[in-house]
Write a protein that holds these residues in place. Structure first.
Motif, short mmCIF file in Angstrom:
data_model
loop_
_atom_site.label_atom_id
_atom_site.label_comp_id
_atom_site.label_asym_id
_atom_site.label_seq_id
_atom_site.Cartn_x
_atom_site.Cartn_y
_atom_site.Cartn_z
N LEU A 110 0.82 -1.22 0.00
CA LEU A 110 0.00 0.00 0.00
C LEU A 110 0.85 1.27 0.00
O LEU A 110 0.38 2.32 -0.43
CB LEU A 110 -0.92 0.02 1.22
N GLY A 111 2.06 1.17 0.47
CA GLY A 111 2.88 2.37 0.63
C GLY A 111 3.61 2.79 -0.63
O GLY A 111 4.11 3.92 -0.71
N ALA A 112 3.67 1.90 -1.62
CA ALA A 112 4.33 2.25 -2.87
C ALA A 112 3.59 3.39 -3.55
O ALA A 112 2.37 3.49 -3.48
CB ALA A 112 4.41 1.04 -3.79
N ARG A 113 4.33 4.23 -4.24
CA ARG A 113 3.74 5.39 -4.91
C ARG A 113 2.72 4.97 -5.98
O ARG A 113 1.70 5.63 -6.16
CB ARG A 113 4.88 6.20 -5.53
N ASN A 115 0.57 1.46 -7.80
CA ASN A 115 0.07 0.13 -7.46
C ASN A 115 0.62 -0.92 -8.44
O ASN A 115 -0.12 -1.51 -9.23
CB ASN A 115 -1.47 0.14 -7.48
N VAL A 116 1.90 -1.18 -8.35
CA VAL A 116 2.58 -2.08 -9.28
C VAL A 116 2.08 -3.52 -9.15
O VAL A 116 2.13 -4.30 -10.10
CB VAL A 116 4.10 -2.01 -9.08
N GLY A 117 1.57 -3.88 -7.98
CA GLY A 117 1.11 -5.25 -7.77
C GLY A 117 0.04 -5.71 -8.73
O GLY A 117 -0.10 -6.91 -8.97
N GLU A 169 -2.15 -10.18 -0.42
CA GLU A 169 -2.07 -9.58 -1.75
C GLU A 169 -3.40 -9.02 -2.23
O GLU A 169 -3.43 -8.25 -3.20
CB GLU A 169 -1.53 -10.61 -2.75
N SER A 170 -4.49 -9.37 -1.55
CA SER A 170 -5.79 -8.83 -1.96
C SER A 170 -5.87 -7.32 -1.77
O SER A 170 -6.74 -6.66 -2.37
CB SER A 170 -6.93 -9.51 -1.18
N VAL A 171 -4.97 -6.76 -0.96
CA VAL A 171 -5.00 -5.30 -0.79
C VAL A 171 -4.61 -4.59 -2.09
O VAL A 171 -4.94 -3.41 -2.27
CB VAL A 171 -4.08 -4.84 0.37
N ILE A 172 -3.95 -5.32 -2.99
CA ILE A 172 -3.63 -4.75 -4.31
C ILE A 172 -4.92 -4.42 -5.04
O ILE A 172 -5.08 -3.33 -5.60
CB ILE A 172 -2.77 -5.73 -5.12
N GLY A 173 -5.85 -5.37 -5.07
CA GLY A 173 -7.13 -5.14 -5.71
C GLY A 173 -7.97 -4.11 -4.99
O GLY A 173 -8.67 -3.31 -5.62
N MET A 174 -7.90 -4.10 -3.66
CA MET A 174 -8.62 -3.10 -2.89
C MET A 174 -8.13 -1.70 -3.25
O MET A 174 -8.92 -0.78 -3.42
CB MET A 174 -8.46 -3.36 -1.39
N ARG A 175 -6.82 -1.58 -3.37
CA ARG A 175 -6.23 -0.27 -3.71
C ARG A 175 -6.70 0.19 -5.08
O ARG A 175 -6.92 1.38 -5.31
CB ARG A 175 -4.72 -0.38 -3.65
#
Length: 203
Positions: A110-113, A115-117, A169-175
């Protein structure tokens, strides 16, 4: 003796990352374009133009677009993998170690500038340039499996460990999908608590 000529042309316009190196600015521009426009739709020329340099300058740092993406993807897993290795050297209970790893990992994602995930699912990831990323991601998955097994008190817990890994890793989709998220530390704690429940912790 005259100095060697510089690569490309002088940077045009304001710098993207005033305190960053040219390499870091290229990575930052690529991360924005890959995550916002898509990997296939982004060319090295677009990346160079966003940074304000010629393609020759970009190729001085990265020989291919695949190399840029590989480094970006590795940056999403390597810090958490290193942290997992550090946790293994500490006298923590399995539950505390699992909580700490989940919170840290969520914070990285979440902290990356940018959302590369969201690029994890690209078909290109199965090819040779991304071998190291795939290997490091599997090492991180294995760290989750070991911790979940230790929390559950069982020899192995691959399925549950994979579920915990997937939940992180589901926080990638949430973001990507949600207009607003709780602060990373708050969401990280919520995911960590859920991970402990999934692992069967009495907490």
């Amino acid at each position: 003796m005259s100095s060697a000529p510089s690569v490309g042309r002088p940077r045009s316009g304001a710098r993207r990352l005033p305190a960053g190196t040219a390499r870091e600015e290229i990575l930052d521009a690529a991360a924005e374009l890959f995550s916002e426009r898509g990997y296939a739709a982004t060319s090295t020329r677009m990346i160079a133009e966003m940074v304000g340099v010629r393609q020759a300058s970009l190729y001085y740092h990265f020989s291919t677009k695949e190399q840029i993406l590989a480094e970006l993807l590795e940056s999403t897993v390597r810090p958490s993998l290193t942290y997992a290795e550090q946790l293994a050297q500490q006298a923590l209970s399995p539950a505390d170690a699992l909580q700490a790893l989940v919170r840290y990992d969520v914070g990285i994602l979440l902290g990356a500038r940018w959302n590369v995930g969201i690029l994890y699912a690209l078909p290109e990831i199965a090819t040779e340039p991304f071998t190291r990323f795939r290997a490091e991601r599997e090492q991180l998955r294995s760290a989750y499996r070991r911790l979940v097994a230790a929390v559950a008190g069982t020899p192995t817990a691959d399925v549950t460990g994979d579920l915990v890994f997937g939940m992180v890793e589901s926080v990638i989709g949430m973001r990507r999908d949600l207009p607003a998220l709780p602060p990373p530390d708050q969401l990280g704690q919520s995911v960590a608590d859920a991970a402990l429940r999934l692992a069967g912790s009495p907490r």
